[in-house]
Design an enzyme around this catalytic site. Structure first.
Site, mmCIF file in Angstrom:
data_model
loop_
_atom_site.group_PDB
_atom_site.id
_atom_site.type_symbol
_atom_site.label_atom_id
_atom_site.label_comp_id
_atom_site.label_asym_id
_atom_site.label_seq_id
_atom_site.Cartn_x
_atom_site.Cartn_y
_atom_site.Cartn_z
ATOM 1 N N CYS A 63 38.929 -45.994 75.918
ATOM 2 C CA CYS A 63 37.529 -45.572 76.094
ATOM 3 C C CYS A 63 37.030 -44.910 74.813
ATOM 4 O O CYS A 63 35.883 -45.104 74.404
ATOM 5 C CB CYS A 63 37.404 -44.584 77.249
ATOM 6 S SG CYS A 63 37.951 -45.193 78.853
ATOM 7 N N ASP B 124 45.615 -9.702 53.634
ATOM 8 C CA ASP B 124 44.855 -8.698 52.910
ATOM 9 C C ASP B 124 43.836 -8.106 53.871
ATOM 10 O O ASP B 124 42.691 -8.520 53.915
ATOM 11 C CB ASP B 124 44.170 -9.320 51.687
ATOM 12 C CG ASP B 124 43.379 -8.280 50.896
ATOM 13 O OD1 ASP B 124 43.632 -7.088 51.109
ATOM 14 O OD2 ASP B 124 42.523 -8.673 50.091
ATOM 15 N N CYS C 68 40.719 -43.033 79.417
ATOM 16 C CA CYS C 68 41.884 -43.422 78.632
ATOM 17 C C CYS C 68 41.517 -43.521 77.158
ATOM 18 O O CYS C 68 40.350 -43.449 76.785
ATOM 19 C CB CYS C 68 42.473 -44.748 79.125
ATOM 20 S SG CYS C 68 41.391 -46.154 78.826
#
Length: 446
Positions: free
Chosen positions: A18, A431, A15
């Site tokens: 953590c 380019d 989670c």
């Protein structure tokens, strides 16, 4: 002071809180200037002074808050990592099936209405206890493994909520099973809630299984880049040409490349003339002529001639390896908005625990009879339902998928901050001689 950046996997994260815990622990190490932990990729990117910080210091900082740093996994091949992931997925799938299977039997034997049609053996509290025990302490072991070290270091994460909530439901049910007369003496009907603990564990593990499968699929971009590499190289050793694995090529080796072969590593041509397809690096479809003294890049394709060249960069120093590293770091990086999400989530879990305690007290004092039972069930509901995982996973998962798709399309994104800033782009000017053939200035509203 020359700092280095190291990215390594971390096991045990589930989670957003953590993430915050790990970042704080790693940042406290003397010599670490920054630590970024990504939940979706399960990796930490740490910038530090190698004269002050060792791998053991980083591993200790991670272990001290209840997680494991896979610093040694950097040495593992892609196949070995894939096999390890598949093994983990298989084990998680077994736990999901067993948890939900046993949980369904308990629900059948205890849920009002359904229990009327259940066999008598499933309505027996002792049988329900036997069925629930392996789910609680085998399938649910990962929650305890993450919770106990976190509590020792006065931190909390999503596993803490699940462990406390299911343990309360299981413990109360076990007490009712063993001492039903005690519960009945205080005017409470003897009822168990093994179905709550088992089904919750099963469903959360199911969510983690789907999450793990999704994470495993997002590394395809890096796998495709790694697949561009040649597997072997024809090297001149002791006057003879021998085919060796690309991992055994060293700087200074003289390598022969024949028509149609991939160039193994970066180097400089010593002898011969050829044309090389460098589109995987430059995007140009027209092959480039190469003569003595020219630089060639590993993983590009030799088209016509044969040449000898000297290896100048091997392993992690080749251009392709640097591109792979760039994609990995971009997937592990964190957008500015994600830091705010992680900060909120880190305070979310302690707030939920306090709210659950408050819920228990309010229901116990003001709730209807049996007050303790209602108070406990509502506290468990608060602990289990309040989950910040979606908030913590949404942004890093989007970044991981976005940078992976970009890499597949030939677009390399430096980091998550660049990706977040890209929404402000209003004009893009290309380019690319030989690629855009219309010769027009292209403006695009993004």
């Amino acid at each position: 002071m020359t700092e280095i950046k190291k990215t390594f996997p971390i096991k045990g994260m589930h989670c957003a809180s953590c993430v915050r815990i790990l970042e704080k622990s790693l940042s406290r190490v003397n010599g670490v200037s920054s630590a970024v932990v990504n939940l979706a990729t399960e990796q930490a990117a740490v910038t530090f002074d190698p004269n002050k910080v060792t791998d053991d210091d980083l591993a200790s900082a991670v272990a001290n808050v209840g997680y494991k740093a896979g610093l040694e996994q950097q040495l593992k091949s892609e196949d070995e990592q894939k096999q390890e992931k598949q093994k983990e997925l298989k084990a998680l799938k077994s736990k999901v099936l067993i948890s939900l299977g046993l949980g369904s039997l308990i629900v059948w034997g205890s849920f009002p209405g359904l229990s009327d049609f259940a066999p008598a053996i499933l309505r027996n509290f002792w049988i329900q206890l036997i069925l629930a025990t392996p789910v609680q302490f085998w399938a649910g072991l990962i929650f305890y493994q993450a919770t106990l070290p976190a509590l020792r270091h006065r931190t909390a994460n999503m596993d803490t909520l699940v462990a406390i909530g299911t343990t309360m439901a299981f413990s109360y049910s076990a007490f009712v099973t063993i001492f039903p007369q005690v519960v009945e003496m205080i005017g409470v009907k003897a009822e168990t809630y093994f179905d709550v603990s088992t089904i919750i564990i099963g469903l959360i593990l199911l969510g983690r299984y789907f999450e793990a499968k999704a994470k495993a699929g997002t590394s395809e971009a890096i796998k495709k880049l790694i697949g561009l590499q040649a597997k072997t190289a024809r090297v001149l050793r002791n006057g003879k040409e021998v085919d060796i694995p690309i991992t055994q090529v060293v700087i200074g080796d003289v390598i022969r490349v024949r028509p149609g072969e991939k160039i193994p590593v970066d180097g400089k041509i010593l002898e011969g003339i050829s044309s090389v397809d460098e589109s995987m690096i430059t995007g140009e479809s027209i092959p480039v002529d190469k003569v003595k003294g020219d630089i060639v890049v590993g993983a590009t394709l030799n088209k016509t001639g044969t040449f000898l060249y000297k290896a100048t960069k091997v392993g992690a120093d080749t251009m392709l390896s640097q591109i792979i590293k760039l994609v990995q770091e971009a997937q592990a990086s964190k957008a500015p908005i994600q830091r705010l999400v992680d900060l909120i989530s880190s305070y979310f879990v302690p707030a939920v625990i306090m709210l659950a305690i408050l819920t228990f007290v309010v229901w116990y004092v003001f709730g209807s009879t049996p007050a303790f039972l209602f108070a406990m069930l509502n506290a468990i509901a608060v602990l289990i339902i309040a989950c910040p995982c979606a908030m913590g996973l949404a942004t890093p998962t989007a970044i991981m998928v976005g940078t992976g798709i970009g890499a597949n399309k030939g677009i390399l994104i430096k980091d998550a901050e660049s990706l977040e800033t890209a929404h402000k782009i209003k004009t893009v000017i290309f380019d690319k001689t030989g690629t855009l053939t219309k010769g027009l200035l292209i403006r695009s509203r993004l």
